[in-house]
Design an enzyme around this catalytic site. Structure first.
Site, PDB file in Angstrom:
ATOM      1  N   HIS A 231      17.092  -2.210   1.767  1.00  0.00           N
ATOM      2  CA  HIS A 231      16.222  -3.366   1.226  1.00  0.00           C
ATOM      3  C   HIS A 231      15.304  -2.620   0.200  1.00  0.00           C
ATOM      4  O   HIS A 231      14.852  -1.571   0.456  1.00  0.00           O
ATOM      5  CB  HIS A 231      15.449  -3.695   2.240  1.00  0.00           C
ATOM      6  CG  HIS A 231      14.700  -4.994   1.897  1.00  0.00           C
ATOM      7  ND1 HIS A 231      13.446  -4.934   1.232  1.00  0.00           N
ATOM      8  CD2 HIS A 231      14.786  -6.402   2.040  1.00  0.00           C
ATOM      9  CE1 HIS A 231      13.077  -6.320   0.912  1.00  0.00           C
ATOM     10  NE2 HIS A 231      13.735  -7.005   1.355  1.00  0.00           N
ATOM     11  N   CYS A 269      17.686  -7.752  -2.855  1.00  0.00           N
ATOM     12  CA  CYS A 269      16.648  -8.980  -2.601  1.00  0.00           C
ATOM     13  C   CYS A 269      16.027  -9.375  -4.089  1.00  0.00           C
ATOM     14  O   CYS A 269      15.145  -8.302  -4.632  1.00  0.00           O
ATOM     15  CB  CYS A 269      15.340  -8.188  -1.842  1.00  0.00           C
ATOM     16  SG  CYS A 269      14.049  -9.558  -1.567  1.00  0.00           S
ATOM     17  N   HIS A 296      19.171 -11.297  -0.396  1.00  0.00           N
ATOM     18  CA  HIS A 296      18.110 -12.220  -0.137  1.00  0.00           C
ATOM     19  C   HIS A 296      17.836 -12.734  -1.437  1.00  0.00           C
ATOM     20  O   HIS A 296      17.615 -12.226  -2.407  1.00  0.00           O
ATOM     21  CB  HIS A 296      16.644 -11.267   0.188  1.00  0.00           C
ATOM     22  CG  HIS A 296      16.671 -10.695   1.345  1.00  0.00           C
ATOM     23  ND1 HIS A 296      15.791  -9.895   1.743  1.00  0.00           N
ATOM     24  CD2 HIS A 296      17.590 -10.648   2.523  1.00  0.00           C
ATOM     25  CE1 HIS A 296      15.980  -9.478   3.015  1.00  0.00           C
ATOM     26  NE2 HIS A 296      17.119  -9.935   3.413  1.00  0.00           N
ATOM     27  N   ASP A 352      15.415 -16.274   1.416  1.00  0.00           N
ATOM     28  CA  ASP A 352      14.260 -15.390   1.912  1.00  0.00           C
ATOM     29  C   ASP A 352      13.006 -16.233   1.965  1.00  0.00           C
ATOM     30  O   ASP A 352      13.281 -17.373   2.158  1.00  0.00           O
ATOM     31  CB  ASP A 352      14.238 -14.248   0.869  1.00  0.00           C
ATOM     32  CG  ASP A 352      13.411 -13.249   1.574  1.00  0.00           C
ATOM     33  OD1 ASP A 352      13.279 -13.114   2.807  1.00  0.00           O
ATOM     34  OD2 ASP A 352      13.075 -12.158   0.676  1.00  0.00           O
ATOM     35  N   HIS A 353      11.808 -15.781   1.769  1.00  0.00           N
ATOM     36  CA  HIS A 353      10.815 -16.714   2.069  1.00  0.00           C
ATOM     37  C   HIS A 353      10.727 -17.735   1.353  1.00  0.00           C
ATOM     38  O   HIS A 353      11.623 -17.971   0.205  1.00  0.00           O
ATOM     39  CB  HIS A 353       9.339 -16.039   1.344  1.00  0.00           C
ATOM     40  CG  HIS A 353       9.555 -14.531   1.783  1.00  0.00           C
ATOM     41  ND1 HIS A 353       8.575 -13.549   1.178  1.00  0.00           N
ATOM     42  CD2 HIS A 353      10.106 -13.763   3.003  1.00  0.00           C
ATOM     43  CE1 HIS A 353       8.623 -12.445   1.878  1.00  0.00           C
ATOM     44  NE2 HIS A 353       9.523 -12.483   2.811  1.00  0.00           N
ATOM     45  N   TYR A 369       8.080 -17.336   6.324  1.00  0.00           N
ATOM     46  CA  TYR A 369       9.348 -18.092   6.994  1.00  0.00           C
ATOM     47  C   TYR A 369       9.513 -19.251   7.489  1.00  0.00           C
ATOM     48  O   TYR A 369       9.531 -19.712   8.721  1.00  0.00           O
ATOM     49  CB  TYR A 369       9.876 -16.763   8.018  1.00  0.00           C
ATOM     50  CG  TYR A 369      10.366 -15.805   7.455  1.00  0.00           C
ATOM     51  CD1 TYR A 369      11.505 -15.585   7.104  1.00  0.00           C
ATOM     52  CD2 TYR A 369       9.530 -14.628   7.100  1.00  0.00           C
ATOM     53  CE1 TYR A 369      12.218 -14.121   6.473  1.00  0.00           C
ATOM     54  CE2 TYR A 369      10.007 -13.594   6.575  1.00  0.00           C
ATOM     55  CZ  TYR A 369      11.154 -13.209   6.173  1.00  0.00           C
ATOM     56  OH  TYR A 369      11.756 -12.148   5.441  1.00  0.00           O
TER      57      TYR A 369
HETATM   58  C1  DNO Z   1      10.011  -9.351   4.205  1.00  0.00           C
HETATM   59  C2  DNO Z   1      11.370  -8.855   4.437  1.00  0.00           C
HETATM   60  C3  DNO Z   1      11.106  -7.266   4.756  1.00  0.00           C
HETATM   61  C4  DNO Z   1      12.591  -6.943   5.214  1.00  0.00           C
HETATM   62  C5  DNO Z   1      12.449  -5.464   5.460  1.00  0.00           C
HETATM   63  C6  DNO Z   1      14.017  -5.257   5.482  1.00  0.00           C
HETATM   64  O1  DNO Z   1       9.953 -10.780   4.539  1.00  0.00           O
HETATM   65  O2  DNO Z   1      12.203  -9.259   3.255  1.00  0.00           O
HETATM   66  O3  DNO Z   1      10.300  -7.398   5.727  1.00  0.00           O
HETATM   67  O4  DNO Z   1      12.928  -7.613   6.119  1.00  0.00           O
HETATM   68  O5  DNO Z   1      11.966  -4.746   4.528  1.00  0.00           O
HETATM   69  O6  DNO Z   1      14.039  -3.804   6.053  1.00  0.00           O
END
Ligand code: DNO
Length: 399
Positions: A231, A269, A296, A352-353, A369
């Site tokens: 990531h 991401c 993501h 993702d978020h 989330y």
């Molecule tokens: C945040 C996430 C990160 C991700 C980690 C992966 O919301 O995208 O915390 O899970 O960095 O290791």
């Protein structure tokens, strides 16, 4: 594209019954109660997998198998932690879970200055404000040796002078909020201790340590038929004098070359990388896509094109990342994989978020989330995917 959803385990306020109604196939989760460096046992993994299966979904991606600070620094118990990481991979492989996400960010995982910043619609978003962050570093953390460009220091000094105590307190809480899913939050004193432990770790050293880590784990993953995916740094630039080495396309190209095995791959991401104007997400997907094992999808609105820039998390289709072009590049990569007969042509992705909206609970859930906000993002991505696929199928049929 394999639709997935991040679930924080049995303690998540959004339960698997609700997640199932979103229609996703895959669950992205971790044994969040296990500390970095600890080994994950096959029994515990299998129990978690079966619980997910009982709700009609599949645990398809681990996020994250944490890399301990000792491994990142090559200090203390790092060799034992490395063996544990390898043992966890074997246990995950035994349980049929193929993809493992991790990151190599020192001390802080993702960092924001606001967790509930009101947008024009009144839905709230997470925000990173560069000047607020400098206020935190210079005047709240009081990091020895912290220096910034004179105009940045001047802006931060003025902002701090007018900052109410309640905002100072909230800023500290937001920045040191800790990892999503982590058992304990950090205090300012913890952050100072961690920073001191990184005193001697330069960017070159961290990069070399990461290459050493990959040399130990990527061949194991390759033999087990697994895929590792790193990531990016979030935000993708250095903070508090700490080195960050996974922020740009060049960082990723170097990391892939350091251990040139298919198992050594990327978590693309779009929100993290998209916080830099010089990261071309669709281009990265086209150029590095063969090694992208997990995606993501999230968007950000940047305040300007400088690095570092302030930004906030926007709706999935409304920020600075060209999401339609990125999804088109992902679908092209999947088509290439299908043509080549690769078994991994259906790349797992998750919204993702999301924004907090329409009753999303910002106080008890993990920041970012939300249920409604993420589901809206997922629905928007589905629309783009369906439109591109339909249009392309029609084009192909008419030629
Ligand atoms: C945040 C996430 C990160 C991700 C980690 C992966 O919301 O995208 O915390 O899970 O960095 O290791």
């Amino acid at each position: 594209m394999q639709e997935s959803w991040r679930w924080f385990g049995p303690g998540d306020v959004i339960g698997l019954d609700a997640v199932r109604q979103t229609g996703v196939a895959g669950i992205v989760t971790a044994l969040h109660h296990r500390a970095p460096g600890e080994v994950w046992g096959a029994d515990e993994i299998a129990a978690r997998r079966d619980r997910i299966a009982a709700h009609g979904m599949v645990w398809n991606v681990v996020e994250s198998l944490p890399v301990s600070e000792d491994i990142k620094r090559q200090s203390g118990d790092w060799r034992a932690h490395l063996r544990n990481w390898q043992a966890s991979l074997r246990a995950l492989a035994d349980c049929g879970i193929p993809t493992v996400c991790y990151n190599f960010m020192p001390v802080l995982d993702w960092t924001r200055t606001d967790l509930a910043w009101p947008t024009a619609s009144t839905a709230t978003a997470m925000r990173f404000d560069w000047i607020d962050f400098v206020v935190f570093d210079l005047f709240l953390l009081c990091r020895p040796g912290a220096t910034y460009d004179p105009e940045v220091t001047e802006a931060a000094t003025a902002r701090f002078a007018a900052m109410p105590d309640a905002r100072c307190k909230a800023l500290i809480e937001n920045v040191v909020h800790g990892l999503p899913g982590a058992a304990a939050e950090m205090t300012l004193a913890d952050v100072r201790d961690h920073l001191a432990a990184y005193d001697q770790i330069t960017e070159a050293r961290l990069r070399a340590n990461m290459a050493d880590f990959l040399q130990e784990v990527a061949p194991v993953a390759q033999d087990l038929g697994m895929r590792l995916c790193c990531h990016p740094d979030d935000p993708p630039f250095g903070l508090m004098g700490l080195p960050r080495v996974m922020s740009t396309e060049a960082d990723y190209a170097g990391m892939l070359a350091a251990v040139d095995l298919p198992a050594n791959g990327i978590t693309l991401c779009s929100g993290s990388l998209g916080a830099r104007a010089d990261n071309d997400l669709p281009g990265m997907m086209r150029r590095l896509g063969g090694r992208v094992h997990f995606i993501h999808l999230r968007n950000v609105a940047r305040q300007d094109d400088r690095v570092p820039a302030s930004f906030h998390e926007s709706g999935h289709l409304s920020g600075d990342v060209d999401m339609v072009a990125l999804i088109a590049a992902i679908l092209d990569e999947e088509a290439r994989r299908r043509a080549a007969g690769r078994p991994d042509s259906d790349i797992p992705f998750r919204p993702d978020h999301g924004l907090n909206m329409a009753g999303d609970d910002t106080t008890r859930g993990q920041p970012g989330y939300s249920l409604v906000g993420r589901h809206v993002g997922l629905a928007e991505m589905r629309g783009v995917i369906a439109a591109l696929n339909t249009y392309r199928a029609r084009e192909a049929a008419s030629t």
